[in-house]
Design a protein around this motif. Sequence first.
Motif, mmCIF file in Angstrom:
data_model
loop_
_atom_site.group_PDB
_atom_site.id
_atom_site.type_symbol
_atom_site.label_atom_id
_atom_site.label_comp_id
_atom_site.label_asym_id
_atom_site.label_seq_id
_atom_site.Cartn_x
_atom_site.Cartn_y
_atom_site.Cartn_z
ATOM 1 N N CYS A 236 0.825 -1.209 0.000
ATOM 2 C CA CYS A 236 0.000 0.000 0.000
ATOM 3 C C CYS A 236 0.858 1.258 0.000
ATOM 4 C CB CYS A 236 -0.921 0.002 1.219
ATOM 5 S SG CYS A 236 -2.207 -1.247 1.164
ATOM 6 N N GLY A 237 1.934 1.230 0.789
ATOM 7 C CA GLY A 237 2.836 2.376 0.837
ATOM 8 C C GLY A 237 3.450 2.666 -0.521
ATOM 9 N N THR A 364 5.185 -5.863 -6.467
ATOM 10 C CA THR A 364 3.741 -5.688 -6.664
ATOM 11 C C THR A 364 3.212 -4.296 -6.307
ATOM 12 O OG1 THR A 364 3.308 -6.570 -4.438
ATOM 13 C CG2 THR A 364 3.271 -8.140 -6.258
ATOM 14 N N GLY A 365 3.891 -3.581 -5.404
ATOM 15 C CA GLY A 365 3.371 -2.300 -4.927
ATOM 16 C C GLY A 365 3.172 -1.268 -6.021
ATOM 17 N N ASN A 366 4.269 -0.933 -6.726
ATOM 18 C CA ASN A 366 4.179 0.067 -7.809
ATOM 19 C C ASN A 366 3.218 -0.385 -8.903
ATOM 20 O OD1 ASN A 366 6.357 0.822 -6.253
ATOM 21 N ND2 ASN A 366 7.615 1.441 -7.978
ATOM 22 N N GLN A 367 3.282 -1.690 -9.200
ATOM 23 C CA GLN A 367 2.465 -2.226 -10.290
ATOM 24 C C GLN A 367 0.978 -2.170 -9.979
ATOM 25 O OE1 GLN A 367 5.278 -3.376 -9.279
ATOM 26 N NE2 GLN A 367 6.588 -3.839 -11.025
ATOM 27 N N LEU A 368 0.610 -2.264 -8.688
ATOM 28 C CA LEU A 368 -0.806 -2.241 -8.299
ATOM 29 C C LEU A 368 -1.461 -0.933 -8.717
ATOM 30 C CD1 LEU A 368 -3.264 -3.383 -6.700
ATOM 31 C CD2 LEU A 368 -2.313 -2.255 -4.670
ATOM 32 N N VAL A 385 -8.894 1.022 -3.286
ATOM 33 C CA VAL A 385 -8.230 -0.293 -3.242
ATOM 34 C C VAL A 385 -7.219 -0.334 -2.096
ATOM 35 C CG1 VAL A 385 -6.714 -1.885 -4.503
ATOM 36 C CG2 VAL A 385 -8.603 -0.747 -5.694
ATOM 37 N N ILE A 386 -6.419 0.739 -1.961
ATOM 38 C CA ILE A 386 -5.432 0.796 -0.877
ATOM 39 C C ILE A 386 -6.132 0.729 0.481
ATOM 40 C CG2 ILE A 386 -3.736 2.289 0.264
ATOM 41 C CD1 ILE A 386 -2.916 3.271 -2.529
ATOM 42 N N MET A 387 -7.235 1.453 0.620
ATOM 43 C CA MET A 387 -7.978 1.446 1.880
ATOM 44 C C MET A 387 -8.502 0.043 2.199
ATOM 45 S SD MET A 387 -11.110 3.886 3.187
ATOM 46 C CE MET A 387 -12.349 3.214 2.064
ATOM 47 N N ALA A 388 -9.000 -0.664 1.177
ATOM 48 C CA ALA A 388 -9.497 -2.027 1.377
ATOM 49 C C ALA A 388 -8.385 -2.944 1.897
ATOM 50 C CB ALA A 388 -10.063 -2.571 0.067
ATOM 51 N N PHE A 389 -7.174 -2.785 1.353
ATOM 52 C CA PHE A 389 -6.034 -3.586 1.813
ATOM 53 C C PHE A 389 -5.665 -3.247 3.258
ATOM 54 C CE2 PHE A 389 -5.000 -4.565 -2.711
ATOM 55 C CZ PHE A 389 -4.832 -5.940 -2.567
ATOM 56 N N PHE A 390 -5.723 -1.950 3.601
ATOM 57 C CA PHE A 390 -5.422 -1.541 4.983
ATOM 58 C C PHE A 390 -6.460 -2.117 5.966
ATOM 59 C CE2 PHE A 390 -2.725 2.265 3.610
ATOM 60 C CZ PHE A 390 -1.562 1.753 4.178
ATOM 61 N N VAL A 391 -7.719 -2.212 5.528
ATOM 62 C CA VAL A 391 -8.761 -2.812 6.367
ATOM 63 C C VAL A 391 -8.438 -4.290 6.632
ATOM 64 C CG1 VAL A 391 -11.192 -3.524 6.436
ATOM 65 C CG2 VAL A 391 -10.606 -1.207 5.694
ATOM 66 N N ILE A 392 -8.007 -4.999 5.581
ATOM 67 C CA ILE A 392 -7.622 -6.413 5.731
ATOM 68 C C ILE A 392 -6.454 -6.538 6.716
ATOM 69 C CG2 ILE A 392 -6.622 -8.414 4.523
ATOM 70 C CD1 ILE A 392 -8.154 -7.397 1.990
ATOM 71 N N ALA A 393 -5.466 -5.649 6.579
ATOM 72 C CA ALA A 393 -4.298 -5.670 7.475
ATOM 73 C C ALA A 393 -4.715 -5.425 8.925
ATOM 74 C CB ALA A 393 -3.279 -4.620 7.036
ATOM 75 N N THR A 394 -5.675 -4.515 9.132
ATOM 76 C CA THR A 394 -6.171 -4.230 10.484
ATOM 77 C C THR A 394 -6.818 -5.468 11.093
ATOM 78 O OG1 THR A 394 -6.615 -1.948 9.797
ATOM 79 C CG2 THR A 394 -7.600 -2.660 11.873
ATOM 80 N N LEU A 395 -7.636 -6.164 10.302
ATOM 81 C CA LEU A 395 -8.302 -7.385 10.779
ATOM 82 C C LEU A 395 -7.276 -8.471 11.138
ATOM 83 C CD1 LEU A 395 -11.279 -7.530 8.235
ATOM 84 C CD2 LEU A 395 -11.379 -6.858 10.655
#
Length: 422
Positions: A236-237, A364-368, A385-395
């Motif tokens: 995400c970063g 994968t980061g830049n390519q995403l 999309v980035i926010m969705a990934f951060f939500v998964i990481a939080t869970l």
Amino acid sequence: MGNFNNKWFRAVLPALFIHCSIGTVYCWSLFKGDIAAYIGKSVGEVEWAFSIAIFVLGMSAAFGGKFVEKDIHKSSLLAAIFFVVGMVGTGFFIYQKSLIGIYISYGIVMGIGLGIGYLTPVKTLMLWFDKQKGLATGFAVAGFGLAKVIASPLMEKLLGERNNEGMLINAANIYTMFYILAGIYLVMMLIGHLTLKKPIGYEEVSVQTGGFSYRKVLRNKTFIGIWLMFYINITCGLALISQEKGILAYIGFGAIGFVSSLTAIFNAGGRLALSSWADRLQDRNSIYKIIFISSIASILLTIVLDGINNSIPFLIIALLCIVNAGYGGGFSSLPPLLSDRFGLHSISTVHGLALSAWALAGLTGNQLSAFILDKTGSYTIVLYVIMAFFVIATLISIFVVKPDKVFLHSEESNVKEEMAAG
């Protein structure tokens, strides 16, 4: 030497010398266009050298952890040799106009030096700073982040003046720069190599370590959770950081150089501040919850205010600073968290395995974000999309990496007992 046998001279100083050297890998964007122009290849083709370097960094750390665990003096010397030889080789192959040679020297040879060098000071720092492990790793990893800020002006000076089209007036400067830098970083890394030393009394006990099981760690639920958290944070970063200039240009904000320096400071500051903050928390994993939730909140605020299209520049800059700080803090908070869950006994090996997440995220980061922009042309979709990934990481942080899930080797307890007795 009694006055010099302390944590600052034996751990912090050598860590900064080593990490401020290898961290210059992040200066790649300054000269990749010049390399492409000199050897007659596209920037896209040359770009793969950096991707290979980050991938090899992560994989050499993953497989080199046990070697670092055994002997930090050999590993720090090996890191210096690989890094400097890779840098000299890059200069030579630019002169030869060999793209494959650049891939091998900058990507593979330098990449090995990066991975081994990144790991080497970490355990020593945590041994010296037993009660402040986060502060200790923050010093080293902040050095890696600050390397770009320190080295960029020097590189610009060595590259020399440019014409109106942005091309180097003296094209030969692109390869001579690598030779000069190799000499500077050889001295810096050798100083790090010669001064790095574990606390007195630890060496004798640690020599007897053994019985590490890769399979047990790789199949451990807590390790898998930490690996996924770390991977998502880097992905995400990178997805957002790689689009920093594009986003600012899109909203019509002119001072891109200023924001670039500001986010670099937040990146380095996050590495020191967040891991130090984690030292004062009951569970170090809480710092990852803070990183993810603050990133989600800043993205959500930007989206609610009509996405990037009509957002206030201040909000976009704040978002970039918060994500950069969390990106840096994720790196420095990783070794202490692993130490809490897996013990300090084999931390270099476990940390190395976790850094394989960096290897994959580098690919994968830049390519995403590039893929999403290619398909939708919308920076707002990138944020969703980035926010969705951060939500998964939080869970994952809440439900998988639990405080009670501690995995220690029996040897770790023995080592601690022997050290306490000694």
